[in-house]
Structures are given as C-alpha cells and as structure tokens.
Write a protein that holds these residues in place. Structure first.
Motif, PDB file in Angstrom:
ATOM      1  N   LEU A  97       0.827  -1.199   0.000  1.00  0.00           N
ATOM      2  CA  LEU A  97       0.000   0.000   0.000  1.00  0.00           C
ATOM      3  C   LEU A  97       0.864   1.253   0.000  1.00  0.00           C
ATOM      4  N   THR A  98       1.993   1.212   0.686  1.00  0.00           N
ATOM      5  CA  THR A  98       2.896   2.356   0.705  1.00  0.00           C
ATOM      6  C   THR A  98       3.388   2.680  -0.689  1.00  0.00           C
ATOM      7  N   LEU A  99       3.519   1.643  -1.518  1.00  0.00           N
ATOM      8  CA  LEU A  99       4.006   1.835  -2.881  1.00  0.00           C
ATOM      9  C   LEU A  99       2.925   2.357  -3.821  1.00  0.00           C
ATOM     10  N   ALA A 100       1.664   2.272  -3.391  1.00  0.00           N
ATOM     11  CA  ALA A 100       0.565   2.589  -4.302  1.00  0.00           C
ATOM     12  C   ALA A 100       0.379   4.091  -4.446  1.00  0.00           C
ATOM     13  N   VAL A 101       1.282   4.749  -5.140  1.00  0.00           N
ATOM     14  CA  VAL A 101       1.192   6.178  -5.387  1.00  0.00           C
ATOM     15  C   VAL A 101       0.544   6.422  -6.735  1.00  0.00           C
ATOM     16  N   LEU A 102      -0.137   7.541  -6.845  1.00  0.00           N
ATOM     17  CA  LEU A 102      -0.848   7.866  -8.070  1.00  0.00           C
ATOM     18  C   LEU A 102       0.118   8.324  -9.143  1.00  0.00           C
ATOM     19  N   THR A 103       0.052   7.659 -10.319  1.00  0.00           N
ATOM     20  CA  THR A 103       0.868   8.058 -11.460  1.00  0.00           C
ATOM     21  C   THR A 103      -0.022   8.158 -12.679  1.00  0.00           C
ATOM     22  N   GLY A 104       0.466   8.852 -13.690  1.00  0.00           N
ATOM     23  CA  GLY A 104      -0.285   8.982 -14.928  1.00  0.00           C
ATOM     24  C   GLY A 104       0.127   7.928 -15.927  1.00  0.00           C
ATOM     25  N   VAL A 105      -0.606   7.868 -17.035  1.00  0.00           N
ATOM     26  CA  VAL A 105      -0.258   6.971 -18.129  1.00  0.00           C
ATOM     27  C   VAL A 105      -0.402   7.748 -19.422  1.00  0.00           C
ATOM     28  N   GLY A 106       0.554   7.567 -20.319  1.00  0.00           N
ATOM     29  CA  GLY A 106       0.496   8.259 -21.605  1.00  0.00           C
ATOM     30  C   GLY A 106       0.484   7.281 -22.744  1.00  0.00           C
ATOM     31  N   LEU A 107       0.079   7.741 -23.882  1.00  0.00           N
ATOM     32  CA  LEU A 107       0.125   6.913 -25.073  1.00  0.00           C
ATOM     33  C   LEU A 107       1.573   6.756 -25.509  1.00  0.00           C
ATOM     34  N   VAL A 108       1.858   5.600 -26.108  1.00  0.00           N
ATOM     35  CA  VAL A 108       3.215   5.341 -26.548  1.00  0.00           C
ATOM     36  C   VAL A 108       3.218   5.126 -28.048  1.00  0.00           C
ATOM     37  N   GLY A 109       4.314   5.500 -28.677  1.00  0.00           N
ATOM     38  CA  GLY A 109       4.452   5.336 -30.115  1.00  0.00           C
ATOM     39  C   GLY A 109       5.049   3.992 -30.472  1.00  0.00           C
ATOM     40  N   PRO A 158       4.174 -10.908 -33.041  1.00  0.00           N
ATOM     41  CA  PRO A 158       3.677  -9.545 -32.793  1.00  0.00           C
ATOM     42  C   PRO A 158       2.703  -9.508 -31.624  1.00  0.00           C
ATOM     43  N   ARG A 159       2.806  -8.457 -30.836  1.00  0.00           N
ATOM     44  CA  ARG A 159       1.869  -8.277 -29.718  1.00  0.00           C
ATOM     45  C   ARG A 159       0.463  -8.037 -30.264  1.00  0.00           C
ATOM     46  N   PRO A 160      -0.534  -8.789 -29.780  1.00  0.00           N
ATOM     47  CA  PRO A 160      -1.911  -8.539 -30.243  1.00  0.00           C
ATOM     48  C   PRO A 160      -2.363  -7.134 -29.862  1.00  0.00           C
ATOM     49  N   ALA A 161      -3.206  -6.534 -30.690  1.00  0.00           N
ATOM     50  CA  ALA A 161      -3.787  -5.228 -30.388  1.00  0.00           C
ATOM     51  C   ALA A 161      -4.929  -5.445 -29.404  1.00  0.00           C
ATOM     52  N   MET A 162      -4.682  -5.146 -28.139  1.00  0.00           N
ATOM     53  CA  MET A 162      -5.660  -5.445 -27.094  1.00  0.00           C
ATOM     54  C   MET A 162      -6.386  -4.197 -26.617  1.00  0.00           C
ATOM     55  N   GLN A 163      -7.627  -4.423 -26.182  1.00  0.00           N
ATOM     56  CA  GLN A 163      -8.417  -3.427 -25.485  1.00  0.00           C
ATOM     57  C   GLN A 163      -8.655  -3.936 -24.061  1.00  0.00           C
ATOM     58  N   LEU A 164      -9.128  -3.065 -23.177  1.00  0.00           N
ATOM     59  CA  LEU A 164      -9.484  -3.520 -21.838  1.00  0.00           C
ATOM     60  C   LEU A 164     -10.517  -4.646 -21.929  1.00  0.00           C
ATOM     61  N   PRO A 165     -10.484  -5.603 -21.000  1.00  0.00           N
ATOM     62  CA  PRO A 165     -11.414  -6.737 -21.079  1.00  0.00           C
ATOM     63  C   PRO A 165     -12.787  -6.444 -20.480  1.00  0.00           C
ATOM     64  N   PHE A 166     -13.322  -5.271 -20.812  1.00  0.00           N
ATOM     65  CA  PHE A 166     -14.613  -4.848 -20.283  1.00  0.00           C
ATOM     66  C   PHE A 166     -15.411  -4.155 -21.383  1.00  0.00           C
ATOM     67  N   PRO A 167     -16.738  -4.108 -21.262  1.00  0.00           N
ATOM     68  CA  PRO A 167     -17.577  -3.477 -22.290  1.00  0.00           C
ATOM     69  C   PRO A 167     -17.225  -2.009 -22.542  1.00  0.00           C
ATOM     70  N   VAL A 215      -0.599  -3.812 -22.587  1.00  0.00           N
ATOM     71  CA  VAL A 215      -0.854  -2.669 -23.467  1.00  0.00           C
ATOM     72  C   VAL A 215      -2.316  -2.711 -23.882  1.00  0.00           C
ATOM     73  N   PHE A 216      -3.059  -1.666 -23.542  1.00  0.00           N
ATOM     74  CA  PHE A 216      -4.461  -1.548 -23.919  1.00  0.00           C
ATOM     75  C   PHE A 216      -4.640  -0.271 -24.723  1.00  0.00           C
ATOM     76  N   ASN A 217      -5.177  -0.410 -25.933  1.00  0.00           N
ATOM     77  CA  ASN A 217      -5.453   0.750 -26.773  1.00  0.00           C
ATOM     78  C   ASN A 217      -4.210   1.633 -26.950  1.00  0.00           C
ATOM     79  N   GLY A 218      -3.032   0.998 -27.052  1.00  0.00           N
ATOM     80  CA  GLY A 218      -1.795   1.725 -27.320  1.00  0.00           C
ATOM     81  C   GLY A 218      -1.109   2.315 -26.113  1.00  0.00           C
ATOM     82  N   ALA A 219      -1.618   2.098 -24.899  1.00  0.00           N
ATOM     83  CA  ALA A 219      -0.991   2.630 -23.692  1.00  0.00           C
ATOM     84  C   ALA A 219      -0.446   1.477 -22.850  1.00  0.00           C
TER      85      ALA A 219
END
Length: 204
Positions: A12-24, A39-48, A174-178
């Motif tokens: 829990l001490t390690l659980a600090v808030l960080t951002g995420v950016g898109l990667v090229g 090749p890495r499959p193009a994945m999306q989050l596993p939710f609707p 990697v989900f949606n390029g991030a």
C-alpha cells in the motif's frame, strides 16, 4: 479503506498515483525487444465499451488488479476478451478461484483470476468481445472483488508459461496503445474501455 482492495502495508505504501500516456511504435518496439517472437496482439481492456476502471500494480508488477469505477459496481461486472484467441485454461483452484487463460497466438497469453463466474471452457475459440465470465473475488487470495489480470509472453518458445517465481514470463500490458504495469506502485484512475462494436459475442 472500507470496501477497498486490501494489500500488505508495504504494498500500500508503494501505491502512489501516477499517470499513463500513449506510446508510439518505437517505444513499443523497445519494450518488446526481448520478446519479439510474435507480434503483440492489439488489445483493449477486457470490459464493455466506455466502462471506466481503476488499475493498480501494488507490489506485483507487471500484474494488474482492476476494479470498476465506482468500485461497488465491480462484483459481477461482465468480463470480455481483449483480443481474439483460444481458451487454454478454465478451472477452479483454492487460491486463485475461477481462472481463465487465453492463448492469443505468437506466444502471447492473458490470464484472468478470481472470477465470480466462468463462461468459457478449454478449446473455445474467441473473438475480441467474447464473454469470458464475470469479475468476482473467489479463491482464498480473492479478497475484495477485483480482476487480477496478467499478460504473458512465451519468450523461450517452450509452449508454457508459469504462474510466478524466478524466470517468469509476465510482461506489462498494453491496452489501446498505452502501457500499464511497468513497475510497482502504479495506479491508473478512470481508464475507459475501447472494447467497442463487438456486440454480445460468445465462444465459437
């Protein structure tokens, strides 16, 4: 802390808030340089589509624990395939509860742990958006309902991947390029699913 996923104090001490950016493409190529057999499959989050989820690495990166935003909606939420593949594991174990593993081809796998319900069996062929089951908190390690998610790459080509320990073949997701989960103590809030335009698909 009421209703939150609980982890050991050190995690829990390690659980600090960080951002995420898109990667090229160059960054993804660098991230996968040692795992380039397929090749890495193009994945999306596993939710609707457009559901929002919180992703945490806690102290077990690159694995991710996922809860819905708001968290109270997590239990029973629909779980769908992030990319096409074949089910190679669908079972119950005391620690992990209901668990599913998908072979996406090229040495890439995803694993889903602590499910409330499994809707697939070994051998089922899936398309992106196929229903896998429901998120839950089953198993002795399930704790508060959440999805424990892992991406695996069979870098040595032996056709197997393990659950943990030295030499494991887990990699950041990697989900949606991030990229998510490249180090411990990361938290990503209100990550929106782009697993859209897939309808109510099932195994075939």
């Amino acid at each position: 802390m009421t209703g939150e996923i609980r982890r050991p104090l050190a995690a829990l001490t390690l659980a600090v808030l960080t951002g995420v950016g898109l990667v090229g493409p160059a960054q993804l190529a660098h991230a996968d340089a040692s795992h380039a057999r397929g090749p890495r499959p193009a994945m999306q989050l596993p939710f609707p589509c457009e559901q929002k989820w919180r992703l945490n690495t806690w102290g077990h990166a690159p694995a991710l624990d996922m809860v819905r935003e708001p968290q109270r909606a997590t239990n029973g939420s629909k779980l769908i395939a992030p990319a096409a593949g074949t089910v190679v594991m669908s079972k119950w174990s005391n620690g992990a509860g209901h668990s599913v593993k998908i072979d996406h081809g090229g040495g890439w796998y995803t694993v889903y742990i602590h499910l409330r319900v499994r809707s697939v069996k070994v051998g089922d062929r899936l398309t992106r958006g196929s229903v896998l089951g429901q998120v839950g908190g089953t198993g002795t390690n399930g704790n508060t309902p959440h999805l424990h998610f892992e991406t695996w790459y069979d870098k040595n080509g032996d056709g197997k991947t393990g659950w943990g320990g030295p030499g494991v073949e887990r990699v950041p997701s990697v989900f949606n390029g991030a990229v998510y989960g490249n180090r411990d103590g990361q938290e990503y809030r209100n990550v929106s699913s782009n697993n859209c335009n897939v309808g109510e698909l099932g195994p075939h």
